[in-house]
Design an enzyme around this catalytic site. Structure first.
Site, mmCIF file in Angstrom:
data_model
loop_
_atom_site.group_PDB
_atom_site.id
_atom_site.type_symbol
_atom_site.label_atom_id
_atom_site.label_comp_id
_atom_site.label_asym_id
_atom_site.label_seq_id
_atom_site.Cartn_x
_atom_site.Cartn_y
_atom_site.Cartn_z
ATOM 1 N N HIS A 139 -4.245 0.403 -5.087
ATOM 2 C CA HIS A 139 -5.549 -0.008 -4.918
ATOM 3 C C HIS A 139 -6.630 1.072 -5.153
ATOM 4 O O HIS A 139 -7.545 1.010 -4.845
ATOM 5 C CB HIS A 139 -5.564 -0.724 -3.681
ATOM 6 C CG HIS A 139 -4.780 -1.893 -3.376
ATOM 7 N ND1 HIS A 139 -3.812 -1.958 -2.199
ATOM 8 C CD2 HIS A 139 -4.227 -3.024 -4.245
ATOM 9 C CE1 HIS A 139 -3.168 -2.960 -2.245
ATOM 10 N NE2 HIS A 139 -3.353 -3.629 -3.319
ATOM 11 N N HIS A 157 0.801 -1.311 -0.069
ATOM 12 C CA HIS A 157 0.039 0.067 -0.085
ATOM 13 C C HIS A 157 0.989 1.178 -0.067
ATOM 14 O O HIS A 157 2.120 1.234 0.260
ATOM 15 C CB HIS A 157 -0.809 -0.059 1.299
ATOM 16 C CG HIS A 157 -1.828 -1.269 1.312
ATOM 17 N ND1 HIS A 157 -2.546 -1.703 0.637
ATOM 18 C CD2 HIS A 157 -1.646 -2.094 2.519
ATOM 19 C CE1 HIS A 157 -3.389 -2.462 1.136
ATOM 20 N NE2 HIS A 157 -2.669 -2.926 2.158
ATOM 21 N N CYS A 187 -4.863 4.879 -1.609
ATOM 22 C CA CYS A 187 -3.593 4.162 -1.924
ATOM 23 C C CYS A 187 -3.399 3.929 -3.546
ATOM 24 O O CYS A 187 -4.529 3.354 -4.007
ATOM 25 C CB CYS A 187 -3.861 2.822 -1.344
ATOM 26 S SG CYS A 187 -2.775 1.388 -1.855
HETATM 27 CU CU LIG Z 1 -3.628 -0.359 -0.979
#
Ligand SMILES: [Cu+2]
Length: 158
Positions: A146, A98, A143
């Site tokens: 993601h 992340h 993030c």
């Molecule tokens: Cu992430």
């Protein structure tokens, strides 16, 4: 106690006459980073409330998990509220890598996204990054790996 004895003997001094002297002596020889630990150790040795001293030194801090316990690609909690001058810490928890990215257009005017962001990927379990927020307002972040999965969060600074 054991640590201060060790330091004292390294420095070639006999057992210090008091804890205070030991702390002061080491303060001249050790890196700043360890001074805080020394202060807490001194407080413990002196019987001062070490917990309250540690709180004072750390100010208030909030920790956000990067990746939910169940492995979900989210920040947990996704929204936190702090006071100006307080710090948010992100802890690498699950589903990593992340990172934490703030964009200029989703933070208050006068705040700067660069120093708040942590673009390097968090790869190690339990790894942490922290940002201190001084300008009140709402800060949205995400993030990068993601972002498509909706991994985003918000810091509200009062
Ligand atoms: Cu992430």
């Amino acid at each position: 106690m054991a640590a201060s004895m060790t330091s004292s003997s390294i420095m070639g001094t006999r057992v210090a006459t008091s804890q205070r002297m030991a702390v002061q002596a080491r303060a001249t020889a050790v890196p700043t980073a360890t001074l805080r630990q020394d202060a807490v150790r001194f407080a413990k040795a002196a019987g001062v409330g070490a917990a309250s001293l540690a709180l004072t030194l750390a100010a208030q801090a909030v920790t956000v998990k990067a990746g939910a316990d169940g492995g979900g690609l989210q920040f947990d909690p996704s929204e936190v509220t702090i006071k100006a001058g307080e710090t948010v810490t992100w802890k690498n928890n699950a589903g990593f890598p992340h990172n934490v990215v703030f964009d200029e257009d989703s933070i208050p005017e006068g705040a700067s996204a660069g120093p708040l962001s942590h673009e390097d990927y968090l790869n190690a379990p339990g790894e942490t990054v922290s940002s201190k927020f001084t300008t009140p307002g709402e800060y949205s972040y995400y993030c990068e790996p993601h972002q498509g999965a909706g991994m985003a969060g918000k810091v509200i600074v009062q």
